[in-house]
Design an enzyme around this catalytic site. Sequence first.
Site, PDB file in Angstrom:
ATOM      1  N   ASP A 147       3.456   3.976  -6.905  1.00 59.02           N
ATOM      2  CA  ASP A 147       3.258   3.586  -5.513  1.00 59.02           C
ATOM      3  C   ASP A 147       3.912   2.243  -5.217  1.00 59.02           C
ATOM      4  OD1 ASP A 147       1.336   5.746  -4.517  1.00 59.02           O
ATOM      5  OD2 ASP A 147       0.396   5.098  -6.368  1.00 59.02           O
ATOM      6  N   THR A 148       4.567   2.174  -4.071  1.00 59.35           N
ATOM      7  CA  THR A 148       5.387   1.029  -3.698  1.00 59.35           C
ATOM      8  C   THR A 148       5.482   0.989  -2.180  1.00 59.35           C
ATOM      9  OG1 THR A 148       6.715   1.219  -5.715  1.00 59.35           O
ATOM     10  CG2 THR A 148       7.754   0.085  -3.895  1.00 59.35           C
ATOM     11  N   VAL A 149       5.850  -0.164  -1.612  1.00 51.17           N
ATOM     12  CA  VAL A 149       6.235  -0.203  -0.200  1.00 51.17           C
ATOM     13  C   VAL A 149       7.650  -0.747  -0.085  1.00 51.17           C
ATOM     14  CG1 VAL A 149       3.859  -0.490   0.582  1.00 51.17           C
ATOM     15  CG2 VAL A 149       5.297  -2.529   0.289  1.00 51.17           C
ATOM     16  N   SER A 195       5.534  -4.202  -4.853  1.00 50.29           N
ATOM     17  CA  SER A 195       4.719  -3.174  -5.513  1.00 50.29           C
ATOM     18  C   SER A 195       3.769  -3.768  -6.540  1.00 50.29           C
ATOM     19  CB  SER A 195       5.644  -2.172  -6.213  1.00 50.29           C
ATOM     20  OG  SER A 195       4.912  -1.186  -6.912  1.00 50.29           O
ATOM     21  N   MET A 234      11.102   4.889  -2.079  1.00 46.71           N
ATOM     22  CA  MET A 234      10.013   4.534  -2.996  1.00 46.71           C
ATOM     23  C   MET A 234       9.733   5.659  -3.982  1.00 46.71           C
ATOM     24  SD  MET A 234       7.604   3.138   0.068  1.00 46.71           S
ATOM     25  CE  MET A 234       8.400   4.018   1.401  1.00 46.71           C
TER      26      MET A 234
END
Length: 528
Positions: free
Chosen positions: A349-351, A368, A431
Amino acid sequence: MRDFQLPGRSAVRTTRAMAATSHPLATEAALDMLRRGGNAVDAAIAASAVQAVVEPQSTGIGGDCFVLYAPKGGDQVLALNGSGRAPRAATIDALRSMGLSEMPRHGPHSVTIPGAIDAWDRLSRDHGRKPLADCLQAAIHYAEAGYVVHDRVAFDWADTAALLAADPHSAAIFLPGGKPPAAGDLHRQPALAATLRLVAERGRDGFYTGAVAEALVARLRALGGLHSLDDFAATRCDWVAPVSVEYRGYRIHQMPPNNQGLTALVMLNILAHEDLARLDPHGSARFHLEIEAARLAYRERNTRLAEMDRNDPVIGALISPAHAARLHGAIRHDRAMTDLPPIDLAPSDTVYISVVDEDRNAISFINSTYWAFGSGITCPQTGVVLQNRGSSFRMVPAHPNALAPGKRPMHTIMPGMVTREGRAIMPFGVMGGDFQPMGHVHLLTNMLDYGMDVQAALDSPRVFPDKGVVRAERGVSAATLQGLQALGHPVAEAEEPWGGGQAIWIDWQKGTLTGGSDPRKDGMAAGF
C-alpha cells in the site's frame, strides 16, 4: 474516445493548475494550496500530509518518500531520496542471535528510520513557496476534527484487523469498537494531530529530536528494537541524479537505486524492440510480451539492485542497449520462457501524487509505510505508525541488498517523470509495491504506443506474474486469458485490483493540462 455508454470517466482537462491523488480530500488540499499562492511542491506536501491521516493503511509520517521534480517544467529533473536507513546497531549477526533467519515482515526489526518528514522539510525549504507549517494545516484539521473513511480505504483496512489487534496501541486507534471502520464512518487521530503540530512548529527537528523521537525510540526499544535517538537525529534525505532512458522519442526518468525504478527502464528497453502498436492493447500477444519483459527485469532487480552509488557501473550496464538486446533475445512470441524461476512478488500500500502548477513546475511524489499499516507498531504518545521497509533487506551477507548498519533497503515506491525536447511532459506514478515497475510500463505503453489518454491508460485492465502464475484483473477478457494459457502462462483471477495511479499530461502547444486518477482507488484529478 471512450464509449460513453459504458462505466468510466473522462480525463480532467484544464489550463492553469492540476492535482491528481488517490483521495478526494488530498486533491482538494492540493488545489487549495495552489489557489492560495503555493506552488506544486507546497501542494504535493499538503496532499501527502492529508493522506498520512485519511489513508493510514497506505502511508504516514512514519514512512518514506521519493520525489522527482521538474522546476518550471524543464527537463532538468531533480530527484529527492527520502528513504530511511537501518539502525546503526542492526546487523545480520545481531538478528541471527535473536533466532531470526530472515527479515521479519512485521515487528521492530522490520522498522527502518522514517524518512518522510525530513524529505518534506527539505523539499519545502529548497523549492516550496509556503512555509511547511502552512502545508500541514489541512492534515492537522482532519486528524483532530475527524474525516470520513472512504470506500477503498475501508476495503484495505478490513484486511488488517489481525495485524492491528496484535498491537494494543494500534488497536486502540485503528480498531475503534474492536473492528476496522466501515466506509462512511468518522475517524479521528488526535495524537497524530499533536505530532503534526509539533512538526509545523519545529520542522524536521520536531520529529527527529525531542519528545517525538524519544517516544518512538522508547516504543521500539521496549519491543526489542535496536533503534537509537542518534539514528533519528542523523536522518537526512539526499538530492540525487535520476536515471533515464529514451522510449518512443520520450525520456523516462526514474529514481536510482536503492529504488526499483530501474526495473521499469529495463522493461522499456526490452519492449522498445517490439512493434507494440500493431497488437491489440488488451490482447494476449501484448500481455505476453509485457509479462516476459517483466519476468526478465524483476530477475535483474532481485539479484542486482540495492543501495548503491549513482555512478555504480551496474546501473549503466542494466540500461545499456546491448543488455536490452540480450534480454529481448530470450523472449519467444509463440510460448512463455521456461528457464526462469518463479518470482515471489507482492503488492503493498502506497499513495502517489501528481501536481502541475501555473508556472508548470511539475512534481511526481510518492509516500508509503510499505505493507498495510507498515510494521503494525503504533506509538501511542505520537499516533505514528512505523513502516516495515526493513523487511525488504536480505539476511544473506553476499547479497547486494543484505542488511547492514545505516543502510537503505531496496525500495519499491517509485515516482516517474516523462520529458521531451527540453520540457516536462508528464509526472506519473502507479502504486502497488512490487507491481509498480510493471504498472509504470503498462501506463506508458498504453499512452505512447496505443495513443490512450491519461484516464483511459489508467483504466486499462492489468495482469501481474507472481509465483509462477499470471494473476489477471476481471477486466481482462476470457479470450485474452485463453490466449495467455495457450502460450504457456498459468492464469488465475487477481484477488484485488493491481495498484492505482495518477498522471498529468502537459500539452505545451495548446497550453492545457490533462489529468487522470485510477478508478482502483478513491481519488480524483482536478484543476482550474
